[in-house]
Write a protein that holds these residues in place. Sequence first.
Motif, PDB file in Angstrom:
ATOM      1  N   LEU A 269     -24.744 -39.700  59.920  1.00 40.28           N
ATOM      2  CA  LEU A 269     -24.764 -40.895  59.083  1.00 40.28           C
ATOM      3  C   LEU A 269     -23.858 -40.729  57.864  1.00 40.28           C
ATOM      4  O   LEU A 269     -23.111 -41.640  57.504  1.00 40.28           O
ATOM      5  N   ASP A 270     -23.938 -39.553  57.236  1.00 43.78           N
ATOM      6  CA  ASP A 270     -23.148 -39.289  56.036  1.00 43.78           C
ATOM      7  C   ASP A 270     -21.660 -39.178  56.331  1.00 43.78           C
ATOM      8  O   ASP A 270     -20.830 -39.503  55.482  1.00 43.78           O
ATOM      9  N   GLY A 271     -21.328 -38.731  57.526  1.00 44.77           N
ATOM     10  CA  GLY A 271     -19.921 -38.545  57.890  1.00 44.77           C
ATOM     11  C   GLY A 271     -19.368 -39.694  58.690  1.00 44.77           C
ATOM     12  O   GLY A 271     -18.752 -40.625  58.145  1.00 44.77           O
ATOM     13  N   ASP A 272     -19.585 -39.655  59.996  1.00 51.89           N
ATOM     14  CA  ASP A 272     -18.981 -40.626  60.911  1.00 51.89           C
ATOM     15  C   ASP A 272     -19.322 -42.073  60.565  1.00 51.89           C
ATOM     16  O   ASP A 272     -18.443 -42.936  60.533  1.00 51.89           O
ATOM     17  N   VAL A 273     -20.590 -42.365  60.347  1.00 49.95           N
ATOM     18  CA  VAL A 273     -20.992 -43.751  60.100  1.00 49.95           C
ATOM     19  C   VAL A 273     -20.436 -44.241  58.764  1.00 49.95           C
ATOM     20  O   VAL A 273     -19.853 -45.333  58.683  1.00 49.95           O
ATOM     21  N   ARG A 274     -20.583 -43.446  57.724  1.00 53.29           N
ATOM     22  CA  ARG A 274     -20.087 -43.884  56.410  1.00 53.29           C
ATOM     23  C   ARG A 274     -18.576 -43.986  56.380  1.00 53.29           C
ATOM     24  O   ARG A 274     -18.028 -44.874  55.723  1.00 53.29           O
ATOM     25  N   ASP A 275     -17.880 -43.094  57.109  1.00 54.40           N
ATOM     26  CA  ASP A 275     -16.420 -43.162  57.155  1.00 54.40           C
ATOM     27  C   ASP A 275     -15.930 -44.409  57.888  1.00 54.40           C
ATOM     28  O   ASP A 275     -14.834 -44.899  57.616  1.00 54.40           O
ATOM     29  N   ALA A 276     -16.734 -44.916  58.818  1.00 55.12           N
ATOM     30  CA  ALA A 276     -16.321 -46.040  59.652  1.00 55.12           C
ATOM     31  C   ALA A 276     -16.851 -47.386  59.156  1.00 55.12           C
ATOM     32  O   ALA A 276     -16.613 -48.407  59.796  1.00 55.12           O
ATOM     33  N   THR A 277     -17.567 -47.387  58.035  1.00 55.83           N
ATOM     34  CA  THR A 277     -18.181 -48.637  57.563  1.00 55.83           C
ATOM     35  C   THR A 277     -17.892 -48.861  56.086  1.00 55.83           C
ATOM     36  O   THR A 277     -17.456 -47.957  55.372  1.00 55.83           O
ATOM     37  N   THR A 278     -18.186 -50.069  55.667  1.00 53.77           N
ATOM     38  CA  THR A 278     -18.068 -50.424  54.256  1.00 53.77           C
ATOM     39  C   THR A 278     -19.263 -51.291  53.888  1.00 53.77           C
ATOM     40  O   THR A 278     -20.052 -51.686  54.748  1.00 53.77           O
ATOM     41  N   GLY A 279     -19.370 -51.591  52.640  1.00 54.85           N
ATOM     42  CA  GLY A 279     -20.367 -52.544  52.175  1.00 54.85           C
ATOM     43  C   GLY A 279     -21.798 -52.141  52.455  1.00 54.85           C
ATOM     44  O   GLY A 279     -22.193 -50.985  52.302  1.00 54.85           O
ATOM     45  N   GLN A 280     -22.552 -53.130  52.888  1.00 50.55           N
ATOM     46  CA  GLN A 280     -23.991 -52.954  53.066  1.00 50.55           C
ATOM     47  C   GLN A 280     -24.318 -51.899  54.124  1.00 50.55           C
ATOM     48  O   GLN A 280     -25.232 -51.095  53.922  1.00 50.55           O
ATOM     49  N   VAL A 281     -23.596 -51.872  55.227  1.00 59.32           N
ATOM     50  CA  VAL A 281     -23.866 -50.882  56.277  1.00 59.32           C
ATOM     51  C   VAL A 281     -23.609 -49.480  55.746  1.00 59.32           C
ATOM     52  O   VAL A 281     -24.386 -48.552  55.989  1.00 59.32           O
ATOM     53  N   ASN A 282     -22.544 -49.304  54.987  1.00 53.99           N
ATOM     54  CA  ASN A 282     -22.223 -48.006  54.401  1.00 53.99           C
ATOM     55  C   ASN A 282     -23.328 -47.559  53.455  1.00 53.99           C
ATOM     56  O   ASN A 282     -23.764 -46.411  53.481  1.00 53.99           O
ATOM     57  N   PHE A 283     -23.791 -48.492  52.624  1.00 50.79           N
ATOM     58  CA  PHE A 283     -24.870 -48.186  51.687  1.00 50.79           C
ATOM     59  C   PHE A 283     -26.144 -47.804  52.427  1.00 50.79           C
ATOM     60  O   PHE A 283     -26.803 -46.813  52.094  1.00 50.79           O
ATOM     61  N   HIS A 284     -26.500 -48.564  53.455  1.00 52.87           N
ATOM     62  CA  HIS A 284     -27.719 -48.272  54.211  1.00 52.87           C
ATOM     63  C   HIS A 284     -27.607 -46.941  54.959  1.00 52.87           C
ATOM     64  O   HIS A 284     -28.612 -46.229  55.099  1.00 52.87           O
ATOM     65  N   ALA A 285     -26.427 -46.597  55.420  1.00 52.31           N
ATOM     66  CA  ALA A 285     -26.232 -45.292  56.059  1.00 52.31           C
ATOM     67  C   ALA A 285     -26.474 -44.177  55.048  1.00 52.31           C
ATOM     68  O   ALA A 285     -27.084 -43.151  55.372  1.00 52.31           O
ATOM     69  N   ARG A 286     -26.019 -44.378  53.823  1.00 53.11           N
ATOM     70  CA  ARG A 286     -26.236 -43.381  52.770  1.00 53.11           C
ATOM     71  C   ARG A 286     -27.719 -43.239  52.451  1.00 53.11           C
ATOM     72  O   ARG A 286     -28.241 -42.126  52.315  1.00 53.11           O
ATOM     73  N   VAL A 287     -28.417 -44.367  52.318  1.00 50.03           N
ATOM     74  CA  VAL A 287     -29.853 -44.340  52.051  1.00 50.03           C
ATOM     75  C   VAL A 287     -30.591 -43.641  53.185  1.00 50.03           C
ATOM     76  O   VAL A 287     -31.467 -42.794  52.957  1.00 50.03           O
ATOM     77  N   ALA A 288     -30.228 -43.969  54.432  1.00 51.92           N
ATOM     78  CA  ALA A 288     -30.880 -43.345  55.590  1.00 51.92           C
ATOM     79  C   ALA A 288     -30.616 -41.840  55.620  1.00 51.92           C
ATOM     80  O   ALA A 288     -31.525 -41.050  55.896  1.00 51.92           O
ATOM     81  N   ALA A 289     -29.394 -41.431  55.323  1.00 46.10           N
ATOM     82  CA  ALA A 289     -29.066 -39.999  55.308  1.00 46.10           C
ATOM     83  C   ALA A 289     -29.882 -39.282  54.234  1.00 46.10           C
ATOM     84  O   ALA A 289     -30.404 -38.184  54.464  1.00 46.10           O
ATOM     85  N   ASN A 290     -30.013 -39.895  53.060  1.00 50.51           N
ATOM     86  CA  ASN A 290     -30.809 -39.283  51.991  1.00 50.51           C
ATOM     87  C   ASN A 290     -32.276 -39.173  52.387  1.00 50.51           C
ATOM     88  O   ASN A 290     -32.934 -38.158  52.103  1.00 50.51           O
ATOM     89  N   ALA A 291     -32.798 -40.194  53.044  1.00 53.14           N
ATOM     90  CA  ALA A 291     -34.193 -40.149  53.503  1.00 53.14           C
ATOM     91  C   ALA A 291     -34.374 -39.024  54.517  1.00 53.14           C
ATOM     92  O   ALA A 291     -35.365 -38.276  54.469  1.00 53.14           O
ATOM     93  N   LEU A 292     -33.424 -38.888  55.429  1.00 48.11           N
ATOM     94  CA  LEU A 292     -33.516 -37.823  56.428  1.00 48.11           C
ATOM     95  C   LEU A 292     -33.411 -36.443  55.789  1.00 48.11           C
ATOM     96  O   LEU A 292     -34.074 -35.502  56.231  1.00 48.11           O
ATOM     97  N   ARG A 293     -32.619 -36.306  54.750  1.00 47.60           N
ATOM     98  CA  ARG A 293     -32.523 -35.001  54.070  1.00 47.60           C
ATOM     99  C   ARG A 293     -33.847 -34.642  53.393  1.00 47.60           C
ATOM    100  O   ARG A 293     -34.230 -33.475  53.351  1.00 47.60           O
ATOM    101  N   THR A 294     -34.555 -35.640  52.903  1.00 45.14           N
ATOM    102  CA  THR A 294     -35.888 -35.397  52.338  1.00 45.14           C
ATOM    103  C   THR A 294     -36.823 -34.900  53.434  1.00 45.14           C
ATOM    104  O   THR A 294     -37.552 -33.917  53.260  1.00 45.14           O
ATOM    105  N   VAL A 295     -36.804 -35.573  54.581  1.00 45.70           N
ATOM    106  CA  VAL A 295     -37.628 -35.141  55.719  1.00 45.70           C
ATOM    107  C   VAL A 295     -37.231 -33.738  56.149  1.00 45.70           C
ATOM    108  O   VAL A 295     -38.092 -32.896  56.430  1.00 45.70           O
ATOM    109  N   GLN A 296     -35.940 -33.457  56.175  1.00 42.66           N
ATOM    110  CA  GLN A 296     -35.458 -32.124  56.552  1.00 42.66           C
ATOM    111  C   GLN A 296     -36.041 -31.055  55.642  1.00 42.66           C
ATOM    112  O   GLN A 296     -36.512 -30.020  56.106  1.00 42.66           O
TER     113      GLN A 296
END
Length: 112
Positions: A21-48
């Motif tokens: 999410l932090d790499g491929d998805v964020r590199d390939a997106t902008t705007g709201q999708v990019n932001f949501h990918a960042r939020v999802a990656a941060n949530a997963l890092r907390t779970v990790q």
Amino acid sequence: MTGLHGRPTAAELVAAVADFLDGDVRDATTGQVNFHARVAANALRTVQRELAGADAGPVLAALERLGYTDEAALAAAIRHGDLDDRAVEVSDCLRTLVAHRLAAAHPGYDTQ
């Protein structure tokens, strides 16, 4: 230690998805999708971090000192006023609980 089910462990799988999410998805997106990918990656890092074994020992010991086995029982006792005469001990316990949660949710917070 590799965990009950071998490798990859749950923490490793979660980390891989967060990296994707932090790499491929964020590199390939902008705007709201990019932001949501960042939020999802941060949530997963907390779970990790939680899966990787944040030591619950201090939390369990703090609860045990007050005579409780979990946070729900402690919260019920606080609501009922059962611990009003042990405010200092309750405060110490709550500090331990919050510090443990922050260590998983926001590592390094205690050093800022």
